[in-house]
Design a protein around this motif. Sequence first.
Motif, PDB file in Angstrom:
ATOM      1  N   GLY A   1       0.813  -1.218   0.000  1.00 33.94           N
ATOM      2  CA  GLY A   1       0.000   0.000   0.000  1.00 33.94           C
ATOM      3  C   GLY A   1       0.842   1.260   0.000  1.00 33.94           C
ATOM      4  N   TRP A   2       1.889   1.270   0.786  1.00 36.52           N
ATOM      5  CA  TRP A   2       2.789   2.429   0.848  1.00 36.52           C
ATOM      6  C   TRP A   2       3.517   2.623  -0.486  1.00 36.52           C
ATOM      7  CZ3 TRP A   2       3.356   6.165   4.437  1.00 36.52           C
ATOM      8  CH2 TRP A   2       4.514   6.958   4.405  1.00 36.52           C
ATOM      9  N   ILE A   3       3.961   1.516  -1.074  1.00 32.93           N
ATOM     10  CA  ILE A   3       4.658   1.587  -2.365  1.00 32.93           C
ATOM     11  C   ILE A   3       3.721   2.122  -3.442  1.00 32.93           C
ATOM     12  CG2 ILE A   3       5.850   0.239  -4.137  1.00 32.93           C
ATOM     13  CD1 ILE A   3       6.648  -1.732  -1.893  1.00 32.93           C
ATOM     14  N   LEU A   4       2.460   1.673  -3.430  1.00 33.06           N
ATOM     15  CA  LEU A   4       1.502   2.150  -4.425  1.00 33.06           C
ATOM     16  C   LEU A   4       1.220   3.638  -4.257  1.00 33.06           C
ATOM     17  CD1 LEU A   4      -1.066  -0.808  -4.510  1.00 33.06           C
ATOM     18  CD2 LEU A   4       0.814  -0.345  -6.089  1.00 33.06           C
ATOM     19  N   ALA A   5       1.140   4.115  -3.007  1.00 34.36           N
ATOM     20  CA  ALA A   5       0.902   5.542  -2.771  1.00 34.36           C
ATOM     21  C   ALA A   5       2.068   6.378  -3.295  1.00 34.36           C
ATOM     22  CB  ALA A   5       0.689   5.794  -1.277  1.00 34.36           C
ATOM     23  N   ALA A   6       3.294   5.938  -3.015  1.00 36.66           N
ATOM     24  CA  ALA A   6       4.463   6.660  -3.518  1.00 36.66           C
ATOM     25  C   ALA A   6       4.493   6.639  -5.042  1.00 36.66           C
ATOM     26  CB  ALA A   6       5.747   6.043  -2.956  1.00 36.66           C
ATOM     27  N   SER A   7       4.103   5.510  -5.635  1.00 38.02           N
ATOM     28  CA  SER A   7       4.079   5.408  -7.094  1.00 38.02           C
ATOM     29  C   SER A   7       3.082   6.389  -7.694  1.00 38.02           C
ATOM     30  CB  SER A   7       3.716   3.980  -7.512  1.00 38.02           C
ATOM     31  OG  SER A   7       4.729   3.070  -7.114  1.00 38.02           O
ATOM     32  N   ALA A   8       1.946   6.577  -7.038  1.00 38.67           N
ATOM     33  CA  ALA A   8       0.939   7.501  -7.549  1.00 38.67           C
ATOM     34  C   ALA A   8       1.453   8.939  -7.553  1.00 38.67           C
ATOM     35  CB  ALA A   8      -0.339   7.393  -6.722  1.00 38.67           C
ATOM     36  N   VAL A   9       2.131   9.337  -6.476  1.00 41.33           N
ATOM     37  CA  VAL A   9       2.681  10.695  -6.418  1.00 41.33           C
ATOM     38  C   VAL A   9       3.775  10.872  -7.463  1.00 41.33           C
ATOM     39  CG1 VAL A   9       3.835  12.405  -4.967  1.00 41.33           C
ATOM     40  CG2 VAL A   9       2.097  10.897  -3.981  1.00 41.33           C
ATOM     41  N   ARG A  10       4.639   9.873  -7.593  1.00 36.30           N
ATOM     42  CA  ARG A  10       5.683   9.939  -8.607  1.00 36.30           C
ATOM     43  C   ARG A  10       5.074  10.027 -10.004  1.00 36.30           C
ATOM     44  NH1 ARG A  10       8.305   5.379  -9.128  1.00 36.30           N
ATOM     45  NH2 ARG A  10      10.003   6.373 -10.270  1.00 36.30           N
ATOM     46  N   GLY A  11       3.950   9.356 -10.209  1.00 35.05           N
ATOM     47  CA  GLY A  11       3.287   9.416 -11.498  1.00 35.05           C
ATOM     48  C   GLY A  11       2.852  10.824 -11.870  1.00 35.05           C
ATOM     49  N   ALA A  12       2.400  11.593 -10.875  1.00 35.89           N
ATOM     50  CA  ALA A  12       2.024  12.983 -11.138  1.00 35.89           C
ATOM     51  C   ALA A  12       3.238  13.783 -11.622  1.00 35.89           C
ATOM     52  CB  ALA A  12       1.431  13.613  -9.882  1.00 35.89           C
ATOM     53  N   GLY A  13       4.368  13.592 -10.970  1.00 39.08           N
ATOM     54  CA  GLY A  13       5.577  14.286 -11.399  1.00 39.08           C
ATOM     55  C   GLY A  13       6.067  13.817 -12.746  1.00 39.08           C
ATOM     56  N   PHE A  14       5.977  12.510 -12.983  1.00 37.33           N
ATOM     57  CA  PHE A  14       6.427  11.971 -14.270  1.00 37.33           C
ATOM     58  C   PHE A  14       5.560  12.495 -15.408  1.00 37.33           C
ATOM     59  CE2 PHE A  14       7.075   8.196 -17.175  1.00 37.33           C
ATOM     60  CZ  PHE A  14       8.402   8.480 -17.448  1.00 37.33           C
ATOM     61  N   ALA A  15       4.277  12.688 -15.143  1.00 43.80           N
ATOM     62  CA  ALA A  15       3.380  13.255 -16.149  1.00 43.80           C
ATOM     63  C   ALA A  15       3.872  14.622 -16.605  1.00 43.80           C
ATOM     64  CB  ALA A  15       1.961  13.363 -15.577  1.00 43.80           C
ATOM     65  N   ILE A  16       4.254  15.454 -15.659  1.00 46.24           N
ATOM     66  CA  ILE A  16       4.721  16.803 -15.993  1.00 46.24           C
ATOM     67  C   ILE A  16       6.032  16.748 -16.760  1.00 46.24           C
ATOM     68  CG2 ILE A  16       5.557  18.969 -14.991  1.00 46.24           C
ATOM     69  CD1 ILE A  16       3.578  18.473 -12.675  1.00 46.24           C
ATOM     70  N   VAL A  17       6.964  15.942 -16.292  1.00 40.39           N
ATOM     71  CA  VAL A  17       8.284  15.877 -16.927  1.00 40.39           C
ATOM     72  C   VAL A  17       8.175  15.366 -18.359  1.00 40.39           C
ATOM     73  CG1 VAL A  17      10.519  14.702 -16.842  1.00 40.39           C
ATOM     74  CG2 VAL A  17       9.538  15.671 -14.757  1.00 40.39           C
ATOM     75  N   THR A  18       7.344  14.365 -18.585  1.00 41.70           N
ATOM     76  CA  THR A  18       7.253  13.773 -19.914  1.00 41.70           C
ATOM     77  C   THR A  18       6.540  14.700 -20.900  1.00 41.70           C
ATOM     78  OG1 THR A  18       5.292  12.547 -19.172  1.00 41.70           O
ATOM     79  CG2 THR A  18       7.405  11.387 -19.146  1.00 41.70           C
ATOM     80  N   VAL A  19       5.398  15.234 -20.512  1.00 40.55           N
ATOM     81  CA  VAL A  19       4.657  16.106 -21.430  1.00 40.55           C
ATOM     82  C   VAL A  19       5.450  17.381 -21.715  1.00 40.55           C
ATOM     83  CG1 VAL A  19       2.569  17.492 -21.747  1.00 40.55           C
ATOM     84  CG2 VAL A  19       2.403  15.185 -20.795  1.00 40.55           C
ATOM     85  N   CYS A  20       6.005  17.978 -20.682  1.00 42.86           N
ATOM     86  CA  CYS A  20       6.771  19.215 -20.879  1.00 42.86           C
ATOM     87  C   CYS A  20       8.025  18.969 -21.702  1.00 42.86           C
ATOM     88  CB  CYS A  20       7.137  19.834 -19.535  1.00 42.86           C
ATOM     89  SG  CYS A  20       5.739  20.560 -18.659  1.00 42.86           S
TER      90      CYS A  20
END
Length: 393
Positions: A104-123
């Motif tokens: 559960g903790w790993i999945l939560a961290a993955s979700a937050v990282r996904g938000a950052g990865f979204a910005i880095v990739t699109v930008c």
Amino acid sequence: MPAPASPNQPILRVPGVRPLVFLSLLGFAGYALLLPTAPLWAVHGGADEGGAGLVNAVLMLATVLFQTTVPWALRRVGWRTTLVAGVLLLGLPSLALVLTDQLGWILAASAVRGAGFAIVTVCGATAIAELVDAARRGRAIGVYGLAVAAPQVLLTPSAAWIAGSVDFRVVFVAGALPALAVPFAVALGRRLDATPGHAPAAGGRAAPRARTLLALALPSVVLLAVTTPGGALLTFAPQLGHGAVAAMAGLLGLTTAAALSRWLVGGLADRYGPGRFVPPLLVLCAGGLALCAWALTGSGPGAAGLVAGMTLVGVSYGSLQNLTLVTAFAAVPDRDRSLASAVWNIGFDAGTGLGSLVVGFVAAGAGFSVGLLTTAALCVVVAGCAVAGRRRS
């Protein structure tokens, strides 16, 4: 007002490209380190193959969801603020994995990282189109692709080995590297915020949304087809049964082939157009996957076949990333570049997440060979669609 880049200026000397390259190197270093390691950390905590597959599936689901908001963020708050938020969200949650190996903790961290990865990739993809003229876009995307792929070549094959031989926590601390890209995010953001027509809430009319999305459908489906098996191999290579050395060699072959092919195919795309290369590359990917699946059987070629198959997949994986992005930018007006980048990245990351999720659950019931052959069939079907699309065009 920034001076326009000369058409003959080397790509790396175009103003803004170097900060983008350094930001991409650091951002994708964090991504590459955790892509194979976070699922292993979940297995360390007691998760099965399905639970391990969920780790990168959640990462990519969050990425896809947030990618839809990035064009809006660029218009409302600007490049600099958006980029700084992206590198921090991608990097800092890696440190939280030091605390526990519970799923559960790993999945939560993955979700937050996904938000950052979204910005880095699109930008990142949008920025290279904003900084470099259309006639050299294939080569520019190749340079950007090297910056994206180099960390994966160096770090993805070794991350699982470092975690198992040294300590998982070493990888998780290094996974915070994207946070060190804040100065480059500021420099790049300042450059792009000052570019005429790209400031927050700038005026101008975009093309009708439905028409734009329809134009982007085929390159997105092609990208989805090749990133689904790519994501599966990146996630599950350490669990394919041939040992750590074979997994490292296979990942090295895949990521090296992807980096070189993504760079080299750019010049071909600029000269001949991207469309003619798509169907044969999808068929090549299917062949590489079939070889990987055969290597996992008792009668197959073993570890050598797995490494060879992953390398073949890497050629298609890297080449089609470049070709589909060139196609996406060519299909829309300049005003819709951020939308084209978002849709392209959604195809990329949705495929990576599907590969992790679908192959993980198929493997839990029928084995990894069946899971890989399923993705090979997808590549063949989409190759047929690409041929039909070229004939209609």
